[in-house]
Design a protein around this motif. Sequence first.
Motif, PDB file in Angstrom:
ATOM      1  N   ILE A  62      79.202  44.315   3.886  1.00  0.00           N
ATOM      2  CA  ILE A  62      78.155  43.369   3.754  1.00  0.00           C
ATOM      3  C   ILE A  62      76.888  44.439   2.829  1.00  0.00           C
ATOM      4  N   TYR A  63      76.667  44.277   1.496  1.00  0.00           N
ATOM      5  CA  TYR A  63      75.868  45.053   0.874  1.00  0.00           C
ATOM      6  C   TYR A  63      74.329  44.540   0.958  1.00  0.00           C
ATOM      7  N   GLY A  64      74.227  43.437   1.290  1.00  0.00           N
ATOM      8  CA  GLY A  64      72.757  43.018   1.778  1.00  0.00           C
ATOM      9  C   GLY A  64      72.441  41.430   2.031  1.00  0.00           C
ATOM     10  N   ILE A  65      71.411  41.042   2.581  1.00  0.00           N
ATOM     11  CA  ILE A  65      71.222  39.712   2.749  1.00  0.00           C
ATOM     12  C   ILE A  65      69.958  39.468   2.371  1.00  0.00           C
ATOM     13  N   GLN A  66      69.604  38.525   1.352  1.00  0.00           N
ATOM     14  CA  GLN A  66      68.492  38.024   0.825  1.00  0.00           C
ATOM     15  C   GLN A  66      67.497  37.573   1.939  1.00  0.00           C
ATOM     16  N   THR A  67      67.928  36.575   2.499  1.00  0.00           N
ATOM     17  CA  THR A  67      67.049  35.949   3.321  1.00  0.00           C
ATOM     18  C   THR A  67      67.841  35.433   4.656  1.00  0.00           C
ATOM     19  N   MET A  68      67.394  35.629   5.553  1.00  0.00           N
ATOM     20  CA  MET A  68      67.886  35.022   7.108  1.00  0.00           C
ATOM     21  C   MET A  68      67.071  33.993   7.580  1.00  0.00           C
ATOM     22  N   ALA A  69      67.700  33.087   8.194  1.00  0.00           N
ATOM     23  CA  ALA A  69      66.813  32.028   8.610  1.00  0.00           C
ATOM     24  C   ALA A  69      67.708  31.162   9.792  1.00  0.00           C
ATOM     25  N   TRP A  70      66.739  30.710  10.721  1.00  0.00           N
ATOM     26  CA  TRP A  70      67.149  29.866  11.752  1.00  0.00           C
ATOM     27  C   TRP A  70      66.673  28.239  11.628  1.00  0.00           C
ATOM     28  N   TYR A  71      67.690  27.333  11.645  1.00  0.00           N
ATOM     29  CA  TYR A  71      67.701  25.928  11.509  1.00  0.00           C
ATOM     30  C   TYR A  71      67.985  25.630  12.964  1.00  0.00           C
ATOM     31  N   ARG A  72      67.440  24.388  13.172  1.00  0.00           N
ATOM     32  CA  ARG A  72      67.903  23.578  14.379  1.00  0.00           C
ATOM     33  C   ARG A  72      68.220  22.092  14.042  1.00  0.00           C
ATOM     34  N   GLN A  73      69.090  21.434  14.793  1.00  0.00           N
ATOM     35  CA  GLN A  73      69.457  20.051  14.757  1.00  0.00           C
ATOM     36  C   GLN A  73      69.218  19.328  16.049  1.00  0.00           C
ATOM     37  N   ALA A  74      68.316  18.541  16.147  1.00  0.00           N
ATOM     38  CA  ALA A  74      68.492  17.794  17.573  1.00  0.00           C
ATOM     39  C   ALA A  74      69.314  16.464  17.519  1.00  0.00           C
ATOM     40  N   PRO A  75      69.831  15.788  18.645  1.00  0.00           N
ATOM     41  CA  PRO A  75      70.458  14.800  18.530  1.00  0.00           C
ATOM     42  C   PRO A  75      69.822  13.541  17.980  1.00  0.00           C
ATOM     43  N   GLY A  76      70.865  13.176  16.960  1.00  0.00           N
ATOM     44  CA  GLY A  76      70.163  12.079  16.246  1.00  0.00           C
ATOM     45  C   GLY A  76      68.922  12.445  14.928  1.00  0.00           C
ATOM     46  N   LYS A  77      69.029  13.619  14.889  1.00  0.00           N
ATOM     47  CA  LYS A  77      68.274  14.212  13.685  1.00  0.00           C
ATOM     48  C   LYS A  77      68.841  14.909  12.760  1.00  0.00           C
ATOM     49  N   GLU A  78      67.892  15.092  11.764  1.00  0.00           N
ATOM     50  CA  GLU A  78      68.514  15.970  10.621  1.00  0.00           C
ATOM     51  C   GLU A  78      68.131  17.450  11.080  1.00  0.00           C
ATOM     52  N   ARG A  79      68.877  18.284  10.347  1.00  0.00           N
ATOM     53  CA  ARG A  79      68.865  19.882  10.549  1.00  0.00           C
ATOM     54  C   ARG A  79      67.386  20.304   9.889  1.00  0.00           C
ATOM     55  N   PRO A 131      60.268  20.631  25.701  1.00  0.00           N
ATOM     56  CA  PRO A 131      61.575  19.788  25.831  1.00  0.00           C
ATOM     57  C   PRO A 131      61.781  19.522  24.323  1.00  0.00           C
ATOM     58  N   GLU A 132      61.053  19.175  23.540  1.00  0.00           N
ATOM     59  CA  GLU A 132      61.065  18.984  22.097  1.00  0.00           C
ATOM     60  C   GLU A 132      61.789  19.988  21.214  1.00  0.00           C
ATOM     61  N   ASP A 133      62.017  21.164  21.533  1.00  0.00           N
ATOM     62  CA  ASP A 133      62.659  22.471  21.195  1.00  0.00           C
ATOM     63  C   ASP A 133      64.090  22.218  21.395  1.00  0.00           C
ATOM     64  N   THR A 134      64.511  21.181  22.188  1.00  0.00           N
ATOM     65  CA  THR A 134      65.971  20.972  22.396  1.00  0.00           C
ATOM     66  C   THR A 134      66.619  20.909  21.241  1.00  0.00           C
ATOM     67  N   ALA A 135      67.740  21.640  20.877  1.00  0.00           N
ATOM     68  CA  ALA A 135      68.546  21.470  19.655  1.00  0.00           C
ATOM     69  C   ALA A 135      69.620  22.375  19.577  1.00  0.00           C
ATOM     70  N   VAL A 136      70.506  22.162  18.636  1.00  0.00           N
ATOM     71  CA  VAL A 136      71.354  23.188  18.316  1.00  0.00           C
ATOM     72  C   VAL A 136      70.903  24.074  17.187  1.00  0.00           C
ATOM     73  N   TYR A 137      70.897  25.417  17.586  1.00  0.00           N
ATOM     74  CA  TYR A 137      70.216  26.424  16.714  1.00  0.00           C
ATOM     75  C   TYR A 137      71.186  26.972  15.692  1.00  0.00           C
ATOM     76  N   PHE A 138      71.023  27.109  14.487  1.00  0.00           N
ATOM     77  CA  PHE A 138      71.893  27.549  13.710  1.00  0.00           C
ATOM     78  C   PHE A 138      71.368  28.892  12.736  1.00  0.00           C
ATOM     79  N   CYS A 139      72.105  29.624  12.768  1.00  0.00           N
ATOM     80  CA  CYS A 139      71.624  30.873  11.854  1.00  0.00           C
ATOM     81  C   CYS A 139      72.220  30.638  10.323  1.00  0.00           C
ATOM     82  N   ASN A 140      71.314  31.010   9.536  1.00  0.00           N
ATOM     83  CA  ASN A 140      71.617  30.943   8.029  1.00  0.00           C
ATOM     84  C   ASN A 140      71.570  32.137   7.366  1.00  0.00           C
ATOM     85  N   ALA A 141      72.367  32.666   6.398  1.00  0.00           N
ATOM     86  CA  ALA A 141      72.376  33.681   5.506  1.00  0.00           C
ATOM     87  C   ALA A 141      72.488  33.335   4.061  1.00  0.00           C
ATOM     88  N   GLU A 142      71.060  33.483   3.572  1.00  0.00           N
ATOM     89  CA  GLU A 142      71.104  32.949   1.937  1.00  0.00           C
ATOM     90  C   GLU A 142      71.162  34.337   1.235  1.00  0.00           C
TER      91      GLU A 142
END
Length: 123
Positions: free
Chosen positions: A31-48, A90-101
């Motif tokens: 891996i030569y480099g990663i421009q942006t790294m981020a965290w997203y989350r998706q709660a039940p019944g909601k969009e990421r 409690p509203e932080d409850t979600a699945v948390y996803f890592c993203n590499a852009e």
Amino acid sequence: QVQLVESGGGLVQPGGSLRLSCAASAASGSIYGIQTMAWYRQAPGKERELVARMPSGGQTNYADSVKGRFTISRDNAKNMVFLQMNSLKPEDTAVYFCNAERLWTTTGVANYWGQGTPVTVSS
């Protein structure tokens, strides 16, 4: 093939803390480099939704709902990103996803997602 592997999720009481980690690796080549790294989350019944985003050498962005409580950081040498989560609600409850852009390898550049790690905030 690039993989992003998250860890650190779990069950925590309101007001508690968790630290999420995400490591990027390439099965072949480097891996030569990663421009942006981020965290997203998706709660039940909601969009990421975006939680925090950290461009290389750029300004970090946070969702308004986590400002002052969450901190994103990177270890570029290890191709890792972290999310320190304090004062969890409690509203932080979600699945948390890592993203590499714009992750660069010998085969080119692309965006990648991890498989997600669940965070449950409950008493």
